[in-house]
Design an enzyme around this catalytic site. Structure first.
Site, PDB file in Angstrom:
ATOM      1  N   SER A 127       9.002   3.310   6.284  1.00  0.00           N
ATOM      2  CA  SER A 127       9.057   4.391   5.304  1.00  0.00           C
ATOM      3  C   SER A 127       8.699   5.723   5.942  1.00  0.00           C
ATOM      4  O   SER A 127       7.818   5.802   6.791  1.00  0.00           O
ATOM      5  CB  SER A 127       8.107   4.120   4.137  1.00  0.00           C
ATOM      6  OG  SER A 127       8.147   5.201   3.213  1.00  0.00           O
ATOM      7  N   LYS A 181       7.619  -3.288   1.145  1.00  0.00           N
ATOM      8  CA  LYS A 181       8.478  -2.092   1.210  1.00  0.00           C
ATOM      9  C   LYS A 181       9.323  -1.963  -0.050  1.00  0.00           C
ATOM     10  O   LYS A 181       9.558  -0.856  -0.565  1.00  0.00           O
ATOM     11  CB  LYS A 181       9.383  -2.153   2.442  1.00  0.00           C
ATOM     12  CG  LYS A 181      10.367  -0.969   2.573  1.00  0.00           C
ATOM     13  CD  LYS A 181       9.660   0.384   2.525  1.00  0.00           C
ATOM     14  CE  LYS A 181      10.517   1.529   3.021  1.00  0.00           C
ATOM     15  NZ  LYS A 181      11.791   1.730   2.371  1.00  0.00           N
ATOM     16  N   HIS A 184       7.018  -0.638  -2.656  1.00  0.00           N
ATOM     17  CA  HIS A 184       6.807   0.772  -2.285  1.00  0.00           C
ATOM     18  C   HIS A 184       7.927   1.625  -2.872  1.00  0.00           C
ATOM     19  O   HIS A 184       7.686   2.674  -3.481  1.00  0.00           O
ATOM     20  CB  HIS A 184       6.779   0.880  -0.754  1.00  0.00           C
ATOM     21  CG  HIS A 184       6.952   2.265  -0.197  1.00  0.00           C
ATOM     22  ND1 HIS A 184       8.143   2.961  -0.255  1.00  0.00           N
ATOM     23  CD2 HIS A 184       6.082   3.091   0.447  1.00  0.00           C
ATOM     24  CE1 HIS A 184       8.005   4.136   0.315  1.00  0.00           C
ATOM     25  NE2 HIS A 184       6.758   4.239   0.749  1.00  0.00           N
ATOM     26  N   ASN A 185       9.162   1.163  -2.715  1.00  0.00           N
ATOM     27  CA  ASN A 185      10.299   1.928  -3.231  1.00  0.00           C
ATOM     28  C   ASN A 185      10.333   1.946  -4.755  1.00  0.00           C
ATOM     29  O   ASN A 185      10.733   2.933  -5.360  1.00  0.00           O
ATOM     30  CB  ASN A 185      11.608   1.355  -2.675  1.00  0.00           C
ATOM     31  CG  ASN A 185      11.815   1.698  -1.216  1.00  0.00           C
ATOM     32  OD1 ASN A 185      10.858   2.022  -0.503  1.00  0.00           O
ATOM     33  ND2 ASN A 185      13.042   1.645  -0.763  1.00  0.00           N
ATOM     34  N   GLU A 188       7.957   4.502  -5.700  1.00  0.00           N
ATOM     35  CA  GLU A 188       8.618   5.773  -5.364  1.00  0.00           C
ATOM     36  C   GLU A 188       9.570   6.202  -6.484  1.00  0.00           C
ATOM     37  O   GLU A 188       9.564   7.369  -6.907  1.00  0.00           O
ATOM     38  CB  GLU A 188       9.372   5.584  -4.044  1.00  0.00           C
ATOM     39  CG  GLU A 188      10.184   6.757  -3.552  1.00  0.00           C
ATOM     40  CD  GLU A 188      10.988   6.358  -2.319  1.00  0.00           C
ATOM     41  OE1 GLU A 188      12.216   6.523  -2.335  1.00  0.00           O
ATOM     42  OE2 GLU A 188      10.366   5.863  -1.345  1.00  0.00           O
TER      43      GLU A 188
END
Length: 466
Positions: A127, A181, A184-185, A188
């Site tokens: 990232s 990840k 995480h997105n 986001e």
């Protein structure tokens, strides 16, 4: 012999290759398009030890053993295709690292398939975008500890650095890296949606210019809301279009695209039974934005009766700030709970504090708020709400969120993520939800049974006697 190889020389791959080479490593680069490779070497590579190869065989043979190869290619079939091309030239003990946004279940499959062939495999979340890849990303490698140890030194050197150390850690077993990840997105998505909803109220209700909103966002970025996404938002608001002189943001079509990680997060949260409404509604928000033609038609059909109340601009801006803090916290809270549950179900062995620590630098969701989250998160409190500090933080902002959401509704402005964050907190902090009626309905039409609050056991009622 070169230290490491990298396949996929689009912008992210190029920048990661430069980052690696500038840390003292020699690198073999390969891309399916020879023109891309040649252009990269000619225009970007200066004194770095980056060497181009134009076929897989010579690329693999250029690497010291055990070979270590990073893939920076599009998720899905392209990853499988590259692995298939590599396999005839690899030996037992070699390592492949997938640095793309691969679906975690694909990563699990690849780890198993390659293990049977004696090949190590890491699924590594990366990232930070183009800038992060070049100057220090947040790295989330998952797989076997043995595989991680093969590249640990290199990964720590190229990762972003903060006062808490390198933004890279061994995340956990199997597909833990790509799972983290993915979430995480998802977080986001939710933070981006929340910022855009606040922006919408500012421009439509307070009638602020893009420049004025940029000034407010910049001020917020100097305080509790300090984050990468807040920083880029104020810079976007202030950016002028070269052709027209107008704020460029006002000329961008309001159709938000997505690549799939947010949708995977929402689907996985439903599969694992963890509520992530803020993350889910952020995906819905992007989907709704795509129906531009329908929205234009409906906007002309729906009559609106706007309130005429005078507003105190400074008070509304302060409420919007607190509503955004509330929503950002909720988004992190839901995401960490999902990671915690996945770690238990899939046996990842993830250290939640370590995940928050490596998100402090390099990555897209880096934020000052992460220090607070690291204070309060524990294995027993993965959803973050059970901490007295969390409750105090949120309760101090509830009145602001209520005022903001009411103001938005009165002015026909959707606030999907901010509303979802408030309803999430209301639901999680409500002793008696109306699910008793739902369970009664289920038993009525489908004999699904129910439990009682006054006695043990499972019950069914014949609701109709005819």
């Amino acid at each position: 012999m070169n230290n490491i190889g990298l396949i996929g020389l689009a912008v992210m791959g190029q920048n990661l290759a430069l980052n690696i080479a500038r840390k003292g490593y020699s690198l073999s680069g390969y891309n399916r398009s020879h023109e891309t490779t040649e252009k990269f070497i000619k225009e970007k590579v200066k004194d770095e030890k980056i060497y181009p190869y134009y076929d897989i065989k010579s690329f693999v043979e250029s690497l010291e053993k055990p070979r270590k190869i990073i893939l920076m290619v599009k998720a899905g079939k392209p990853v499988d295709d590259v692995i298939h091309e590599l396999l005839p030239y690899l030996d037992e003990g070699d390592l492949i690292i997938d640095g793309g946004n691969s679906y975690f279940k694909d990563t699990d499959r690849r780890i198993k398939e390659l293990k049977d062939k004696g090949i190590h495999y890491l699924g590594m979340g990366v990232s930070g975008g183009e800038f992060g890849a070049l100057n220090g990303p947040s790295l989330m490698p998952g797989g076997t500890k043995e595989a991680y140890e093969m590249v640990k030194e290199l990964l720590l050197k190229i990762a972003a650095k903060t006062d808490s150390g390198e933004c890279c850690t061994y995340v956990g077993n199997d597909s833990a890296g790509h799972f983290v990840k993915m979430v995480h997105n998802g977080i986001e998505y939710a933070i981006m949606q929340s910022i855009s909803e606040v922006y919408d109220v500012m421009r439509k209700v307070l009638k602020l210019t893009s420049e004025e909103i940029g000034e407010i966002f910049e001020k917020w970025n100097n305080g509790e809301l300090n984050s990468f996404l807040m920083e880029i938002s104020y810079k976007i608001m202030k950016h002028k279009d070269d052709k027209t002189g107008k704020p460029l943001v006002e000329l961008i079509l309001d159709e938000a695209e997505q690549k799939g990680t947010g949708k995977w997060t929402a689907e996985t949260s439903l599969d694992l039974g963890i509520p992530t409404p803020s993350l889910n509604l952020a995906v819905v928000g992007r989907t709704l934005s795509f129906f531009k033609d329908d929205r234009v038609k409906l906007s002309k059909m729906v009559s609106r009766n706007y309130p005429q109340n005078a507003l105190n601009k400074d008070e509304v801006v302060e409420d919007l700030k607190n509503a955004l803090l509330f929503s950002v916290f909720s988004s992190f809270s839901q995401g960490m709970w999902l990671i915690s549950e996945a770690s238990k179900v899939y046996g990842y062995g993830i250290d939640l504090k370590e995940v928050l620590r490596i998100w402090k630098g390099g990555c897209i969701i880096r934020a000052r708020l992460l220090d607070f989250l690291m204070e309060i998160i524990t294995e027993d409190n993965a959803n973050l709400l059970l901490s007295p500090k969390s409750v105090k933080f949120l309760e101090e902002k509830i009145d602001a969120v209520k005022k903001v959401t009411k103001l938005a509704k009165d002015n026909y402005i959707p606030m999907l993520t901010v509303n979802a964050s408030l309803d999430y907190f209301y639901s999680m902090s409500e002793e008696n939800l109306p699910a008793n009626l739902i369970q009664g309905q289920r038993d009525f039409f489908g004999a699904h049974t129910y439990k009682r609050i006054d006695m043990d056991g499972i019950f069914h009622t014949e609701w109709q006697q005819d």
